[in-house]
Scaffold this motif. Sequence first.
Motif, mmCIF file in Angstrom:
data_model
loop_
_atom_site.group_PDB
_atom_site.id
_atom_site.type_symbol
_atom_site.label_atom_id
_atom_site.label_comp_id
_atom_site.label_asym_id
_atom_site.label_seq_id
_atom_site.Cartn_x
_atom_site.Cartn_y
_atom_site.Cartn_z
ATOM 1 N N LYS A 1 28.953 -10.059 39.367
ATOM 2 C CA LYS A 1 29.731 -10.703 40.415
ATOM 3 C C LYS A 1 28.804 -10.984 41.590
ATOM 4 C CE LYS A 1 34.245 -8.703 39.292
ATOM 5 N NZ LYS A 1 35.388 -7.894 39.787
ATOM 6 N N SER A 2 28.861 -12.219 42.095
ATOM 7 C CA SER A 2 27.930 -12.599 43.146
ATOM 8 C C SER A 2 28.557 -13.617 44.084
ATOM 9 C CB SER A 2 26.649 -13.175 42.524
ATOM 10 O OG SER A 2 25.709 -13.476 43.519
ATOM 11 N N GLY A 3 28.173 -13.540 45.346
ATOM 12 C CA GLY A 3 28.665 -14.500 46.317
ATOM 13 C C GLY A 3 27.615 -14.814 47.357
ATOM 14 N N ALA A 4 27.579 -16.085 47.779
ATOM 15 C CA ALA A 4 26.673 -16.515 48.844
ATOM 16 C C ALA A 4 27.378 -17.600 49.636
ATOM 17 C CB ALA A 4 25.357 -17.032 48.267
ATOM 18 N N LEU B 1 28.593 -25.819 47.044
ATOM 19 C CA LEU B 1 28.014 -25.534 45.734
ATOM 20 C C LEU B 1 26.534 -25.879 45.680
ATOM 21 C CD1 LEU B 1 28.345 -24.628 42.813
ATOM 22 C CD2 LEU B 1 29.104 -26.942 42.240
ATOM 23 N N TYR B 2 26.167 -27.072 46.134
ATOM 24 C CA TYR B 2 24.748 -27.453 46.138
ATOM 25 C C TYR B 2 23.953 -26.596 47.123
ATOM 26 C CZ TYR B 2 24.980 -31.695 43.248
ATOM 27 O OH TYR B 2 25.115 -32.574 42.199
ATOM 28 N N ASP B 3 24.507 -26.387 48.302
ATOM 29 C CA ASP B 3 23.754 -25.720 49.363
ATOM 30 C C ASP B 3 23.588 -24.229 49.092
ATOM 31 O OD1 ASP B 3 22.437 -25.287 51.785
ATOM 32 O OD2 ASP B 3 24.301 -24.951 52.874
ATOM 33 N N PHE C 1 30.911 -13.928 37.577
ATOM 34 C CA PHE C 1 31.875 -14.540 38.472
ATOM 35 C C PHE C 1 31.195 -14.781 39.813
ATOM 36 C CE2 PHE C 1 33.996 -11.805 35.450
ATOM 37 C CZ PHE C 1 34.998 -12.620 34.941
ATOM 38 N N GLY C 2 31.243 -16.032 40.274
ATOM 39 C CA GLY C 2 30.543 -16.381 41.499
ATOM 40 C C GLY C 2 31.429 -17.099 42.486
ATOM 41 N N GLU C 3 31.057 -16.991 43.752
ATOM 42 C CA GLU C 3 31.759 -17.709 44.801
ATOM 43 C C GLU C 3 30.768 -18.161 45.857
ATOM 44 O OE1 GLU C 3 34.352 -15.428 47.331
ATOM 45 O OE2 GLU C 3 33.265 -13.550 46.945
ATOM 46 N N THR C 4 31.127 -19.275 46.507
ATOM 47 C CA THR C 4 30.302 -19.799 47.590
ATOM 48 C C THR C 4 31.203 -20.573 48.533
ATOM 49 O OG1 THR C 4 28.332 -21.104 48.125
ATOM 50 C CG2 THR C 4 29.728 -21.935 46.356
#
Length: 363
Positions: free
Chosen positions: A188-191, A213-215, A266-269
């Motif tokens: 699980k990761s988020g930025a 998403l790109y940034d 699972f990712g979020e940005t």
Amino acid sequence: MAKDFSRKDFLKTAGTALAAASFGFPNILLSKQKEKLGVALVGLGSYSTGRLAPGLQKTEHCELRGIVTGSPHKIPKWQRQYDIPDSNVYNYENMHEVANNDDIDVIYVVTPPGLHAKYSIIGAEAGKHVWCEKPMAMNVEECQSIINAANKNGVSLSIGYRLQHEPNNRTIIRYGREETYGAVQEVKSGAGYNGRHSSDSWRRDPDLGGGALYDMGVYPINASRYSTNMEPIAVRGKQWSERDIYNEVDEFTEFELEFPDGVMAFGETSFGKSTNYLNVDCADGWYRLKPFQTYSGVKGETSDGKKLPPDPHHQQARQMDNEALAIKEGRDPIVPGKDGLRDIRIVQAIMESSQNSQKRISL
């Protein structure tokens, strides 16, 4: 991509940030007598100004020798501050003339993402090694065109994923590769950050690579890949915006990456929420980084009580020194172009999934 692409296959073909490839590229341009490689920064925005130029003052194997800019008013200050001669100052129209300048060995493309392919190709065709900032380009075709130009001209191509050079992220890579805590089961990761970009910011322009998403999304995408040491076989994604200023790009993106052996990420940005973590659950334990992608202060812990303290060194200086040394030694870069291409393939799949009711997209 084959659906049964395994952890073993990944290690054979892609390697990791801990083990730089050693097959080498045709090193036809670089004199082994050069102590430091000359770097020209292409684009003098906040990242070049605040991180790369200062970082180049701390490097052992490269140094700032040139600039390429479309903003003439910036030139005098840069020349004074970094002692850059007139002969090493270019604009976007005459950048190709760097081919005649032996003082410059590397061009580092730091423009908005929508312009990465154009100026990376110009640099490669000028016979200069290319460092391209993340995200690599707008689509897989552009990424491949950069790789083709570098291969054709026998120059090195590296993507600016500084975290693959950061010590604690490198430790995470090693844990996954060696299965220190058993096989990876879930990531699980988020930025992201809570901000508000001005109307003239490229981050609000879809043609220039705007959107969360790109940034920022390439951070959790790349981290999911290097944490598992595998390539995903399928993707789901959801993108949306809550503020009108982001009506042309995504303000938020969430995604799922499906890997072989049932491993999930699972990712979020976002531009509307501060998030900065990398959590890896394994068969016999876990490890965490929080924060995981800041310019300094990256730290973490493990399930058996190990602490991963922050590293005090300048991340971008470490990144550029590592890639400069690879060039000097005739080795492949630590983060090659194919790494950036693989992330952009996933970016495109996430966007496709979101546009099709979060449909599962095979890779």
